[in-house]
Design an enzyme around this catalytic site. Structure first.
Site, PDB file in Angstrom:
ATOM      1  N   CYS A 184       0.893  -1.131   0.160  1.00 44.15           N
ATOM      2  CA  CYS A 184       0.291   0.319   0.115  1.00 44.15           C
ATOM      3  C   CYS A 184       1.117   1.615  -0.228  1.00 44.15           C
ATOM      4  O   CYS A 184       2.154   0.844   0.514  1.00 44.15           O
ATOM      5  CB  CYS A 184      -0.272  -0.094   1.079  1.00 44.15           C
ATOM      6  SG  CYS A 184      -1.987  -1.573   1.803  1.00 44.15           S
TER       7      CYS A 184
ATOM      8  N   GLY B 100      -0.368   0.537  -4.803  1.00 44.63           N
ATOM      9  CA  GLY B 100      -1.653  -0.265  -4.616  1.00 44.63           C
ATOM     10  C   GLY B 100      -2.367   0.487  -5.925  1.00 44.63           C
ATOM     11  O   GLY B 100      -2.675   1.522  -5.307  1.00 44.63           O
TER      12      GLY B 100
ATOM     13  N   ASN C 116      -0.010   0.962   5.723  1.00 41.77           N
ATOM     14  CA  ASN C 116       1.062  -0.117   5.015  1.00 41.77           C
ATOM     15  C   ASN C 116       2.332  -0.940   5.650  1.00 41.77           C
ATOM     16  O   ASN C 116       2.528  -0.720   6.434  1.00 41.77           O
ATOM     17  CB  ASN C 116       1.684   0.774   4.223  1.00 41.77           C
ATOM     18  CG  ASN C 116       3.011   0.495   3.813  1.00 41.77           C
ATOM     19  OD1 ASN C 116       3.716   1.003   3.352  1.00 41.77           O
ATOM     20  ND2 ASN C 116       2.634  -0.983   2.982  1.00 41.77           N
ATOM     21  N   GLY C 117       2.268  -2.243   5.099  1.00 42.18           N
ATOM     22  CA  GLY C 117       2.501  -3.834   5.738  1.00 42.18           C
ATOM     23  C   GLY C 117       0.827  -4.845   6.571  1.00 42.18           C
ATOM     24  O   GLY C 117       0.585  -4.726   5.236  1.00 42.18           O
TER      25      GLY C 117
ATOM     26  N   TYR D 217      11.996  -3.931  -6.240  1.00 38.61           N
ATOM     27  CA  TYR D 217      10.905  -3.811  -7.175  1.00 38.61           C
ATOM     28  C   TYR D 217      10.059  -2.732  -6.614  1.00 38.61           C
ATOM     29  O   TYR D 217       8.838  -2.075  -7.672  1.00 38.61           O
ATOM     30  CB  TYR D 217      10.241  -4.925  -7.542  1.00 38.61           C
ATOM     31  CG  TYR D 217       8.639  -4.948  -8.389  1.00 38.61           C
ATOM     32  CD1 TYR D 217       9.189  -4.709  -9.531  1.00 38.61           C
ATOM     33  CD2 TYR D 217       7.916  -5.091  -7.196  1.00 38.61           C
ATOM     34  CE1 TYR D 217       8.059  -5.244 -10.287  1.00 38.61           C
ATOM     35  CE2 TYR D 217       6.084  -5.063  -8.017  1.00 38.61           C
ATOM     36  CZ  TYR D 217       6.487  -5.130  -9.367  1.00 38.61           C
ATOM     37  OH  TYR D 217       5.494  -4.967  -9.701  1.00 38.61           O
TER      38      TYR D 217
END
Ligand code: AMP
Length: 467
Positions: free
Chosen positions: A2, A28, A102-103, A246
């Protein structure tokens, strides 16, 4: 994965968050949402789709206030429902709270079962909601203290932004798995503070990157006043190295390193570790671009844009069904035949997950007339699922967990195949080696996942959601 972004101290805060999220769209694409505090109430708008679709000007205009935050969400099909779109907003005895995450928490299900047994009623299936319930049960005079108490119970990866009547709060977990940085934005009425997953979001707003939050740090901003706290839990830094390989955008600075530059170093290192007798270096766009540049410079082989990407197609990996994924690669990528024909090609990509993409692309090169195809991957073999927020499938679907190097080479039908070594990867990053998480390559998990959470992760590894 995210993207999160927040701002404190600027009129039109929601509009700034909208722009910040726009720059973080690559993190996202499934759903997005923004909350704003107008001094009296929290306004929330969210929906399925991209930032530009969910937030036409009239929707942003409904979100007044000088404090706002937002989220772009990436997940797989099973959990693709608007109820799970963030921010999550609740009302507690301490006032309204909105949160984005996020996570991925590694003990969320265990905590949730306990909380439910004790009477909590959950509104979503997202792991993030556990934090709100823990806060509601531990009220404190200062809301930030209640958050810190809650965070001593949760484990795993979390970069958080929390909006409250008292201020905007930013948090990074004690291992610092996921990035979160702070910036200042000068304006006619003083300095505003921004928080974002990646610095590319600050660039778009003209905000100046100040620093990343430290692992385990909590920052509370109210107007121009900032206070920093610590989560009282021991943890050594384990920053996600896959962000560099990435996930992050190449124009971002993440964990103190410029991402595009790191990718070039990965490519150069790959050229040293795995040279190839070839005529040209061709990147798989966009994921292999910078590594291919590094490989080309180091090897002296010419760089060619031998493959074109259609930018109007989403990331292939998002498609949940194998049949669509196969088709998706072709929709997205097409070789430039005139450049490829008769050439020995070194083809560079960042990673192989299931192997579907690589196999298709090697096939495309051959159809385009390549004499030889030497596949080079700018990260080590992905052999272990990520429990900290990157969507990797279960081990049985990870080709590197199931097959030997030679078997993978045969499967993708390349003339040769080589991956970057873990040592070579870590040597390309500026921080101490032990400060990075390499679990997806080594199986070395800094935070173990156990019990119900482990069973859930093994059943639905790509989802951070609970059943
Ligand atoms: P696959 O066909 O499963 O081997 O997919 C590999 C491709 O997916 C590579 O080209 C990567 O650029 C990309 N990729 C790797 N990890 C992820 C991820 N977690 N989310 C989305 N795409 C990914």
């Amino acid at each position: 994965m995210c993207g999160i972004f927040g701002i404190e101290g600027r009129e039109d805060a929601a509009n700034h968050v909208y722009l910040g999220l726009y720059a973080l769209q690559h993190r996202g694409q499934e759903s997005t949402g923004i909350v704003a505090w107008d001094g009296a109430r929290i306004g929330l708008e969210r929906g399925m789709g991209h930032v530009a679709e969910v937030f036409p000007a009239e929707v942003i205009a409904r979100l007044a206030g000088r404090r706002a935050l937002g989220h772009t969400r990436y997940s797989t099909s099973g959990s693709s429902v608007v109820e799970n779109a963030q921010p999550i907003v609740v009302t507690t005895s301490m006032g309204p709270i909105g949160i984005v995450h996020n996570g991925n928490l590694t003990n969320a299900l265990t905590l949730r079962k306990r909380l439910e047994a004790e009477g909590s009623i959950f509104q979503t299936t997202s792991d993030t909601e556990v934090i709100l319930h823990l806060m509601a049960r531990n009220p404190r005079a200062e809301l930030v203290d209640s958050l810190i108490v809650a965070l001593t119970e949760v484990e795993g990866a979390y970069s958080l932004l929390v909006i409250t009547a008292q201020g905007l709060i930013a948090v990074r977990d004690p291992h610092g798995f996921r990035p979160l940085a702070m910036a200042r934005l000068a304006g006619p009425n003083g300095i505003a503070t921004c928080f974002g997953s990646e610095s590319c979001a600050f660039d778009l707003l003209g905000a100046e990157l100040e620093r990343e939050l430290e692992p385990g740090e909590v920052v509370l901003v109210d107007g121009t006043e900032r206070r920093s706290y610590r989560i009282p839990v021991a943890g050594t830094p384990r920053r996600c190295a896959f962000e560099h390989v990435y996930f992050a955008r190449p124009d971002s600075v993440v964990f103190g390193d410029p991402v595009g530059e790191v990718r070039r170093r990965l490519g150069a290192q790959l050229a040293r570790e795995a040279p190839a007798a070839a005529d040209i270096v061709v990147p798989v766009p966009d994921s292999g671009l910078f590594a291919a540049l590094g490989y080309s410079r180091e090897s002296g082989l010419p760089f060619e844009f031998g493959m074109t990407r259609n930018h109007y197609v989403g990331r292939t990996f998002i498609e949940p069904r194998q049949s669509i994924r196969n088709f998706g690669v072709k929709v997205k990528l097409n070789p430039v035949r005139a450049l490829i024909r008769g050439k020995r090609v070194v083809l560079i990509d960042d990673s192989i997950v299931r192997g579907t993409t690589s196999r298709k692309i090697v096939g495309m090169m051959r159809e385009a007339g390549a004499a030889e195809v030497h596949l080079r991957i700018s990260s080590p073999p992905t052999a272990w699922p990520c429990y900290y927020g990157i969507d990797t499938p279960r081990r049985s679907e990870l080709i590197a967990a199931q097959k030997s190097l030679e078997e993978i080479r045969a499967f993708v039908e390349a003339d040769s195949l080589a991956y970057l070594s873990v040592d070579g990867l870590l040597a390309s990053l500026s921080g101490p080696r032990a400060s990075y998480c390499t679990a997806c390559w080594t199986g070395d998990y800094a935070v173990p996942i156990a019990g119900e959470d482990r069973r859930q992760a093994e059943l639905f590894p790509a989802e951070s959601d609970l059943p």
